[in-house]
Scaffold this motif. Structure first.
Motif, short mmCIF file in Angstrom:
data_model
loop_
_atom_site.label_atom_id
_atom_site.label_comp_id
_atom_site.label_asym_id
_atom_site.label_seq_id
_atom_site.Cartn_x
_atom_site.Cartn_y
_atom_site.Cartn_z
N ARG A 186 -35.76 -71.53 -2.75
CA ARG A 186 -36.59 -70.30 -2.48
C ARG A 186 -35.81 -69.25 -1.91
N LYS A 223 -43.58 -79.04 -1.81
CA LYS A 223 -43.91 -77.83 -2.58
C LYS A 223 -42.84 -77.61 -3.99
N ASN A 263 -41.61 -73.56 -8.50
CA ASN A 263 -40.48 -72.66 -8.24
C ASN A 263 -39.69 -72.58 -9.74
N TYR A 277 -43.14 -64.01 6.55
CA TYR A 277 -41.90 -64.07 5.89
C TYR A 277 -40.60 -63.19 6.53
N GLY A 319 -43.55 -68.52 7.26
CA GLY A 319 -44.17 -68.27 5.88
C GLY A 319 -45.56 -67.60 6.21
N MET A 321 -37.90 -65.25 -1.48
CA MET A 321 -38.80 -65.25 -0.35
C MET A 321 -39.03 -64.11 0.33
N GLU A 365 -40.18 -73.15 11.27
CA GLU A 365 -39.81 -72.90 9.74
C GLU A 365 -38.54 -71.94 9.82
N GLN A 416 -41.80 -74.63 2.51
CA GLN A 416 -42.09 -73.59 1.73
C GLN A 416 -40.58 -72.89 1.21
N THR A 417 -39.63 -72.89 2.28
CA THR A 417 -38.44 -72.51 2.17
C THR A 417 -37.25 -73.21 1.23
N ILE A 422 -48.35 -70.69 -4.57
CA ILE A 422 -47.91 -70.52 -3.24
C ILE A 422 -46.50 -71.61 -2.94
N GLY A 423 -45.81 -70.95 -3.71
CA GLY A 423 -44.21 -71.41 -3.66
C GLY A 423 -43.99 -72.89 -3.87
#
Length: 421
Positions: free
Chosen positions: A232, A254, A30, A199, A195, A343, A191, A227-228, A26-27
Motif C-alpha cells: 500500500r 486487509k 489491493n 493518513y 489510517g 495511501m 500504525e 491497512q499499510t 477500505i484498502g
C-alpha cells in the motif's frame, strides 16, 4: 448503493452505474476486484478443501502462504506466524502475546489510532469516539500518548517535524513517569501511517524514538500494518520506510488475500513459543480458501511488478494534488497533502479551525462535499479522521489511464466546491 459486480478498478451497482473505485473496500482489494489469478486460486481451493481447523492440523495453503510471506518480512527475526480472519482479531492476538510474553498488562496507543471495533480493540482505538461510545466500561490498562501531528497537538501546520517528534517523545516519557510505569507496561502499538487518524506517516525520528524507549524499558513494539501492509505504501510493509526500526510483533490483514477474510500476526519464535498450545486460535483462522488466495496475491506481486506501479501512480496522484496546492484559487483551502505510495490524504482547511488560517474564505465541510461531488462523477472515495480529510486508496495495479481519469475528477470536484463556497 448496492454493488453487484467488481472488475479491476471498477464496481457496478444494481442501478446500472459503473464507478471507478478509489476505496478498495477500505484498502482490501489491493489488486483490484476479482483479480484473475486470485479468483482462480480460490475457485480451485473450494473444490479441494474449504476448511481445516488450525488447532487440529495445518491445511496446505496455510503452509504455502507462510513460505511466500517469510521472504518479504521486513526483518528476518519476524519468523513465526499465526493466522486469523480479521484485522481486529489479529490486533487482539498481538495484545495477548505482548501481555503473556512480558508478564505485564498495560498497552500504550497513540492519539488518532484505529485498531478495530471488537470489545478489546475499541479500547485501543482513539481516532473517533463513535467506535466506543455507549459500550463502556472498555478493556482496562490502555493509555494514550500524543502522535506527532500538528493538528492534534494544537500547533500550526507549518511546525517542523523535528519539533513535533521531540514534543511527542517527551510526552511519552512523561506518560511512563506519571501514568503507566514501565514495569507495568507490556507494549506500544502503532500504525506506521495513521489510517482513520488522517493518513499521516510517522515523521522521521518518531518510530526510531519509540524503538529506543521500548528497548530501554523492556516493552514490545507492535506495528499495526493492517491497512499499510502488502504494497500500500510502495513497499511490502510501511515499517520498511524506517529501516532501523524492527518491530517485535507485526499485525497484518486487509490486502493479504485481496478480499478474502484473512489476517495474522508475526513475531520472533522465542516470544511466540512462550504461549501454551491452544491459547491462540479460532474456528476459521487461516481458512484454506483465504490462504490460497493469499498465495496467489504474493505471486501476482512478483509477476506483475505491482510495487513499481505503485511508485509511478503515486507520483501522478501526488503531483495533481500538489498542483492544486500551488493554484492561487484553490491552494488556500488545502492545509496538507500527505501519505506514502497509494495511501494518500489531503486535509482541507476549515472556517472554524484556528490552526489552519486562510487568506480568503474557506468552504465548510469541504471533505464530505468533495466526496459527494466525486460520487456524482462516478468516482468512489472516502473521508477520514475528525478533521476535513479525504483519503485515496486505489488498487495498487490501477492503470495510468484510470489514474488520470481519477485525478481529473478529483480536481474538478475540489474546484467546484471551492467555487460554490
Amino acid at each position: 448503493m448496492v454493488m453487484t459486480e467488481g472488475r479491476g478498478s471498477y464496481i457496478k451497482t444494481e442501478c446500472g452505474r459503473t464507478i471507478l473505485d478509489l476505496t478498495c473496500g477500505i484498502g482490501v482489494t489491493n489488486l483490484g476486484h476479482c483479480h484473475p489469478g486470485v479468483t482462480k486460486a480460490a475457485q480451485e481451493q473450494v473444490g479441494t478443501l474449504v476448511h481445516g481447523q488450525v488447532n487440529l492440523g495445518y491445511n496446505k495453503p496455510y503452509l504455502q502462504l507462510i513460505e511466500h510471506l517469510l521472504p518479504v518480512m521486513p526483518h528476518k527475526s519476524l519468523d513465526s506466524f499465526f493466522l486469523w480472519n480479521s484485522g481486529a482479531e489479529a490486533v487482539e492476538a498481538s495484545v495477548k502475546l505482548a501481555r503473556h510474553a512480558t508478564g505485564k498488562q498495560n498497552i500504550i496507543v497513540v492519539q488518532g489510532s484505529y485498531h478495530g471495533r471488537t470489545f478489546g480493540t475499541m479500547a485501543l482505538t482513539k481516532s473517533k469516539t463513535i467506535y466506543g461510545a455507549g459500550y463502556a466500561p472498555l478493556m482496562p490498562g490502555v493509555f494514550t500518548t500524543p502522535y506527532p501531528y500538528w493538528h492534534q497537538m494544537g500547533l500550526p501546520h507549518t511546525t517542523s517535524n523535528d519539533e513535533l517528534v521531540e514534543n511527542a517523545l517527551y510526552r511519552l516519557e512523561l506518560l511512563l513517569k506519571q501514568e503507566t510505569a514501565p514495569r507495568d507496561t507490556a507494549a506500544i502499538i502503532i500504525e506506521p501511517v495513521l489510517g482513520e487518524g488522517g493518513y499521516i506517516p510517522a515523521p522521521k525520528g518518531y518510530l526510531e524514538g519509540l524503538r529506543r524507549i521500548c528497548d530501554e524499558n523492556n516493552m514490545l513494539l507492535i506495528a499495526d500494518e493492517v491497512q499499510t501492509g502488502f504494497g500500500r505504501t510502495g513497499k511490502n510493509f510501511a515499517i520498511e520506510h524506517y529501516p532501523s526500526v524492527v518491530p517485535d510483533v507485526m499485525v497484518f490483514a486487509k490486502g493479504v488475500a485481496n478480499g478474502f477474510p484473512l489476517s495474522g500476526i508475526v513475531s520472533r519464535k522465542e516470544l511466540m513459543d512462550k504461549q501454551p498450545a491452544g491459547s491462540q486460535g479460532g474456528t476459521y483462522g487461516g481458512n484454506a480458501v483465504a490462504c490460497a488466495a493469499g498465495v496467489a496475491v504474493q505471486r501476482a506481486f512478483k509477476e506483475e511488478k505491482v510495487l513499481e506501479n505503485v511508485v509511478a501512480r503515486s507520483d501522478e496522484l501526488f503531483g495533481m494534488l500538489r498542483e492544486l496546492q500551488a493554484d492561487p484559487k484553490i491552494g488556500d483551502t488545502i492545509a496538507e497533502v500527505r501519505g506514502l505510495g497509494l495511501m494518500v490524504g489531503v486535509e482541507f482547511k476549515s472556517p472554524t479551525d484556528p490552526y489552519t488560517p486562510a487568506q480568503g474564505k474557506v468552504p465548510a465541510k469541504m471533505a464530505s462535499r468533495v466526496q459527494n461531488k466525486c460520487l456524482e462523477k462516478d468516482l468512489l472515495t472516502l473521508t477520514t479522521s475528525v478533521y476535513e480529510t479525504m483519503r485515496f486508496i486505489p488498487p495498487l495495479n490501477i492503470s495510468k489511464e484510470d489514474m488520470a481519469k481519477a485525478c481529473q475528477i478529483i480536481k474538478e470536484a475540489i474546484s467546484e466546491v471551492v467555487h460554490e463556497g
